[in-house]
Scaffold this active site. Structure first.
Site, PDB file in Angstrom:
ATOM      1  N   GLY A   9      -5.901  -4.480  -2.008  1.00 32.56           N
ATOM      2  CA  GLY A   9      -5.782  -3.297  -2.866  1.00 32.56           C
ATOM      3  C   GLY A   9      -4.629  -3.449  -3.845  1.00 32.56           C
ATOM      4  O   GLY A   9      -3.847  -2.518  -4.040  1.00 32.56           O
ATOM      5  N   SER A  11      -4.567  -3.943  -7.162  1.00 30.47           N
ATOM      6  CA  SER A  11      -4.770  -3.736  -8.614  1.00 30.47           C
ATOM      7  C   SER A  11      -3.966  -2.568  -9.175  1.00 30.47           C
ATOM      8  O   SER A  11      -3.808  -2.446 -10.384  1.00 30.47           O
ATOM      9  CB  SER A  11      -6.259  -3.507  -8.899  1.00 30.47           C
ATOM     10  OG  SER A  11      -6.667  -2.270  -8.363  1.00 30.47           O
ATOM     11  N   ARG A  12      -3.474  -1.685  -8.308  1.00 27.39           N
ATOM     12  CA  ARG A  12      -2.743  -0.510  -8.820  1.00 27.39           C
ATOM     13  C   ARG A  12      -1.788   0.023  -7.738  1.00 27.39           C
ATOM     14  O   ARG A  12      -1.767  -0.480  -6.618  1.00 27.39           O
ATOM     15  CB  ARG A  12      -3.736   0.585  -9.224  1.00 27.39           C
ATOM     16  CG  ARG A  12      -4.511   1.150  -8.046  1.00 27.39           C
ATOM     17  CD  ARG A  12      -5.389   2.321  -8.466  1.00 27.39           C
ATOM     18  NE  ARG A  12      -5.795   3.095  -7.296  1.00 27.39           N
ATOM     19  CZ  ARG A  12      -7.061   3.418  -7.021  1.00 27.39           C
ATOM     20  NH1 ARG A  12      -8.020   3.056  -7.825  1.00 27.39           N
ATOM     21  NH2 ARG A  12      -7.327   4.129  -5.942  1.00 27.39           N
ATOM     22  N   VAL A  56     -12.392  -4.943   1.918  1.00 23.22           N
ATOM     23  CA  VAL A  56     -11.710  -5.376   3.150  1.00 23.22           C
ATOM     24  C   VAL A  56     -12.431  -4.913   4.419  1.00 23.22           C
ATOM     25  O   VAL A  56     -12.196  -5.446   5.499  1.00 23.22           O
ATOM     26  CB  VAL A  56     -10.225  -4.924   3.200  1.00 23.22           C
ATOM     27  CG1 VAL A  56      -9.405  -5.605   2.120  1.00 23.22           C
ATOM     28  CG2 VAL A  56     -10.084  -3.406   3.136  1.00 23.22           C
ATOM     29  N   ASN A  82      -2.464  -3.548   2.450  1.00 20.26           N
ATOM     30  CA  ASN A  82      -2.102  -2.347   1.686  1.00 20.26           C
ATOM     31  C   ASN A  82      -3.310  -1.457   1.395  1.00 20.26           C
ATOM     32  O   ASN A  82      -3.164  -0.234   1.292  1.00 20.26           O
ATOM     33  CB  ASN A  82      -1.440  -2.790   0.376  1.00 20.26           C
ATOM     34  CG  ASN A  82      -1.342  -1.674  -0.632  1.00 20.26           C
ATOM     35  OD1 ASN A  82      -0.511  -0.763  -0.503  1.00 20.26           O
ATOM     36  ND2 ASN A  82      -2.216  -1.676  -1.648  1.00 20.26           N
ATOM     37  N   TYR A 147      -6.965  10.458   8.779  1.00 23.52           N
ATOM     38  CA  TYR A 147      -6.026   9.543   8.103  1.00 23.52           C
ATOM     39  C   TYR A 147      -4.827   9.273   9.017  1.00 23.52           C
ATOM     40  O   TYR A 147      -4.424   8.122   9.196  1.00 23.52           O
ATOM     41  CB  TYR A 147      -5.580  10.178   6.781  1.00 23.52           C
ATOM     42  CG  TYR A 147      -4.628   9.341   5.960  1.00 23.52           C
ATOM     43  CD1 TYR A 147      -5.084   8.267   5.209  1.00 23.52           C
ATOM     44  CD2 TYR A 147      -3.262   9.642   5.916  1.00 23.52           C
ATOM     45  CE1 TYR A 147      -4.207   7.506   4.433  1.00 23.52           C
ATOM     46  CE2 TYR A 147      -2.384   8.896   5.142  1.00 23.52           C
ATOM     47  CZ  TYR A 147      -2.861   7.828   4.405  1.00 23.52           C
ATOM     48  OH  TYR A 147      -1.986   7.080   3.642  1.00 23.52           O
ATOM     49  N   ALA A 149      -4.610   9.479  12.238  1.00 27.83           N
ATOM     50  CA  ALA A 149      -4.998   8.678  13.410  1.00 27.83           C
ATOM     51  C   ALA A 149      -5.157   7.210  13.022  1.00 27.83           C
ATOM     52  O   ALA A 149      -4.714   6.303  13.742  1.00 27.83           O
ATOM     53  CB  ALA A 149      -6.299   9.210  13.998  1.00 27.83           C
ATOM     54  N   LYS A 151      -3.693   5.659  10.548  1.00 31.62           N
ATOM     55  CA  LYS A 151      -2.383   5.075  10.240  1.00 31.62           C
ATOM     56  C   LYS A 151      -1.552   4.865  11.514  1.00 31.62           C
ATOM     57  O   LYS A 151      -0.716   3.966  11.577  1.00 31.62           O
ATOM     58  CB  LYS A 151      -1.634   5.944   9.223  1.00 31.62           C
ATOM     59  CG  LYS A 151      -2.283   5.919   7.832  1.00 31.62           C
ATOM     60  CD  LYS A 151      -2.312   4.521   7.230  1.00 31.62           C
ATOM     61  CE  LYS A 151      -2.795   4.481   5.802  1.00 31.62           C
ATOM     62  NZ  LYS A 151      -2.844   3.111   5.257  1.00 31.62           N
ATOM     63  N   ILE A 180       4.504   9.101  -2.074  1.00 27.53           N
ATOM     64  CA  ILE A 180       4.705   8.125  -3.157  1.00 27.53           C
ATOM     65  C   ILE A 180       3.750   8.482  -4.299  1.00 27.53           C
ATOM     66  O   ILE A 180       2.548   8.688  -4.069  1.00 27.53           O
ATOM     67  CB  ILE A 180       4.395   6.687  -2.656  1.00 27.53           C
ATOM     68  CG1 ILE A 180       5.144   6.363  -1.345  1.00 27.53           C
ATOM     69  CG2 ILE A 180       4.698   5.667  -3.749  1.00 27.53           C
ATOM     70  CD1 ILE A 180       6.645   6.344  -1.436  1.00 27.53           C
TER      71      ILE A 180
HETATM   72  P1  NAD Z   1      -4.099   3.878  -4.432  1.00 33.21           P
HETATM   73  O1  NAD Z   1      -5.305   4.697  -4.204  1.00 33.21           O
HETATM   74  O2  NAD Z   1      -3.520   3.782  -5.788  1.00 33.21           O
HETATM   75  O3  NAD Z   1      -4.332   2.373  -3.923  1.00 33.21           O
HETATM   76  C1  NAD Z   1      -5.203   2.028  -2.877  1.00 33.21           C
HETATM   77  C2  NAD Z   1      -5.790   0.669  -3.212  1.00 33.21           C
HETATM   78  O4  NAD Z   1      -6.655   0.267  -2.145  1.00 33.21           O
HETATM   79  C3  NAD Z   1      -6.641   0.740  -4.495  1.00 33.21           C
HETATM   80  O5  NAD Z   1      -6.370  -0.383  -5.302  1.00 33.21           O
HETATM   81  C4  NAD Z   1      -8.068   0.679  -3.950  1.00 33.21           C
HETATM   82  O6  NAD Z   1      -9.012   0.115  -4.832  1.00 33.21           O
HETATM   83  C5  NAD Z   1      -7.848  -0.218  -2.733  1.00 33.21           C
HETATM   84  N1  NAD Z   1      -8.963  -0.131  -1.788  1.00 33.21           N
HETATM   85  C6  NAD Z   1      -9.516   0.994  -1.267  1.00 33.21           C
HETATM   86  N2  NAD Z   1     -10.549   0.658  -0.468  1.00 33.21           N
HETATM   87  C7  NAD Z   1     -10.629  -0.706  -0.485  1.00 33.21           C
HETATM   88  C8  NAD Z   1     -11.488  -1.641   0.130  1.00 33.21           C
HETATM   89  N3  NAD Z   1     -12.482  -1.251   0.932  1.00 33.21           N
HETATM   90  N4  NAD Z   1     -11.299  -2.967  -0.110  1.00 33.21           N
HETATM   91  C9  NAD Z   1     -10.300  -3.387  -0.942  1.00 33.21           C
HETATM   92  N5  NAD Z   1      -9.459  -2.533  -1.552  1.00 33.21           N
HETATM   93  C10 NAD Z   1      -9.620  -1.211  -1.331  1.00 33.21           C
HETATM   94  O7  NAD Z   1      -3.024   4.424  -3.408  1.00 33.21           O
HETATM   95  P2  NAD Z   1      -1.589   3.897  -2.952  1.00 33.21           P
HETATM   96  O8  NAD Z   1      -0.766   5.104  -2.799  1.00 33.21           O
HETATM   97  O9  NAD Z   1      -1.114   2.768  -3.799  1.00 33.21           O
HETATM   98  O10 NAD Z   1      -1.947   3.382  -1.474  1.00 33.21           O
HETATM   99  C11 NAD Z   1      -1.613   2.092  -0.964  1.00 33.21           C
HETATM  100  C12 NAD Z   1      -1.446   2.196   0.539  1.00 33.21           C
HETATM  101  O11 NAD Z   1      -0.331   3.024   0.835  1.00 33.21           O
HETATM  102  C13 NAD Z   1      -2.634   2.833   1.263  1.00 33.21           C
HETATM  103  O12 NAD Z   1      -2.864   2.153   2.475  1.00 33.21           O
HETATM  104  C14 NAD Z   1      -2.149   4.240   1.541  1.00 33.21           C
HETATM  105  O13 NAD Z   1      -2.800   4.822   2.635  1.00 33.21           O
HETATM  106  C15 NAD Z   1      -0.695   3.986   1.795  1.00 33.21           C
HETATM  107  N6  NAD Z   1       0.168   5.174   1.644  1.00 33.21           N
HETATM  108  C16 NAD Z   1       0.293   5.815   0.450  1.00 33.21           C
HETATM  109  C17 NAD Z   1       1.115   6.935   0.354  1.00 33.21           C
HETATM  110  C18 NAD Z   1       1.314   7.699  -0.919  1.00 33.21           C
HETATM  111  O14 NAD Z   1       1.960   8.766  -0.886  1.00 33.21           O
HETATM  112  N7  NAD Z   1       0.806   7.224  -2.058  1.00 33.21           N
HETATM  113  C19 NAD Z   1       1.812   7.381   1.490  1.00 33.21           C
HETATM  114  C20 NAD Z   1       1.651   6.705   2.681  1.00 33.21           C
HETATM  115  C21 NAD Z   1       0.845   5.589   2.754  1.00 33.21           C
END
Ligand code: NAD
Length: 239
Positions: A9, A11-12, A56, A82, A147, A149, A151, A180
């Site tokens: 994940g 790309s962003r 994934v 990620n 979510y 559970a 995590k 974040i």
């Molecule tokens: P985001 O939605 O910008 O990024 C998630 C990435 O995962 C995206 O690039 C998406 O395309 C990719 N993805 C989703 N399903 C996929 C799959 N089946 N195969 C491959 N790639 C896949 O969000 P983010 O905030 O950058 O999240 C990144 C990680 O951090 C996640 O695991 C999220 O649960 C965790 N997280 C985020 C926060 C927050 O506040 N943003 C807090 C706690 C944990």
């Protein structure tokens, strides 16, 4: 020789920030993406890495990705799990389909990618696996039971695998981010964001670079005696 880091994940959001930071640390990043090809290729171009599409949650796609990366770059020394998705809603309002997808991506994805990279790491007697959990996996969130559970499962996975593969020279650690600012949190209203900020001792919300710094530390030689640990990067929201 440069080390290779696979960021799922990537790309962003947090994944892209991690890729940029690891590239600055000297890794060649492999940017895994689901569908955002253009964005992934831009991150790859910015970091001197390569982009590779794979869901994934699908073991076959993951194996194809790892086999190709192994041939092109000679193996992966760091895996950053990620990729993740979230659904918000009352427990009984989350459909069985959403529940399955959330579990398949957030837990299955971590297992699949780890299963794919581990044999090489064990053979090399070296490697590092860093997974992105969540503070909700530590303390639970109302209306995010599935979510939370999933995590929590990532935290359990980290602790157990660290014990199993430590003797093979592989470190397994986990980061539990707080709030974040990324696409994942873009649906929150200004009011809710203000409330969350007010409840955070450091009085700000997090940014992807905050998480990238913690990944960079876990991946570094400075963390060579650290395994099985969870770092909360949350401004003190959960202590
Ligand atoms: P985001 O939605 O910008 O990024 C998630 C990435 O995962 C995206 O690039 C998406 O395309 C990719 N993805 C989703 N399903 C996929 C799959 N089946 N195969 C491959 N790639 C896949 O969000 P983010 O905030 O950058 O999240 C990144 C990680 O951090 C996640 O695991 C999220 O649960 C965790 N997280 C985020 C926060 C927050 O506040 N943003 C807090 C706690 C944990």
């Amino acid at each position: 020789m440069k080390k290779t880091a696979l960021i799922t994940g990537g790309s962003r959001g947090i994944g892209a920030a991690v890729a940029l930071k690891l590239a600055r640390d000297g890794f060649i990043p492999v940017i895994n993406y689901l569908s955002s090809r253009e964005r992934a290729e831009k991150v790859a171009a910015d970091t001197g890495g390569i982009a590779f599409s794979a869901d994934v949650s699908d073991m076959e796609q993951v194996m194809d990705m790892i086999n190709t990366v192994n041939k092109k770059l000679g193996g992966i020394s760091l895996l950053v799990n990620n990729a993740g998705i979230s659904y918000t809603g009352l427990f009984n309002d989350i459909t069985l389909q959403q529940e399955k997808r959330l579990w398949d991506v957030n837990v299955g994805g971590v297992f699949n990618c780890t299963r794919a990279v581990l044999p090489d790491m064990i053979r090399n007697k070296a490697g590092s696996i860093i997974s992105i959990s969540s503070m909700w996996g530590q303390v639970g969130a109302s209306c995010e039971v599935h979510y939370s559970a999933a995590k929590s499962a990532v935290i359990g996975f980290t602790k157990a695998l660290a014990k199993e593969v430590g003797p093979s020279g592989i470190r397994v650690n986990c980061i539990a981010p707080g709030m974040i600012m990324t696409d994942m949190t873009s649906g929150y209203t200004e009011d809710v964001l203000c409330e969350l900020k007010d409840e955070t001792p450091l009085e700000r919300l997090g940014c992807p670079d905050d998480i990238a710094e913690a990944v960079s530390f876990f991946a570094s030689e400075g963390a060579s005696f650290i395994t099985g640990q969870v770092i909360g990067v949350n401004g003190g929201f959960v202590i």
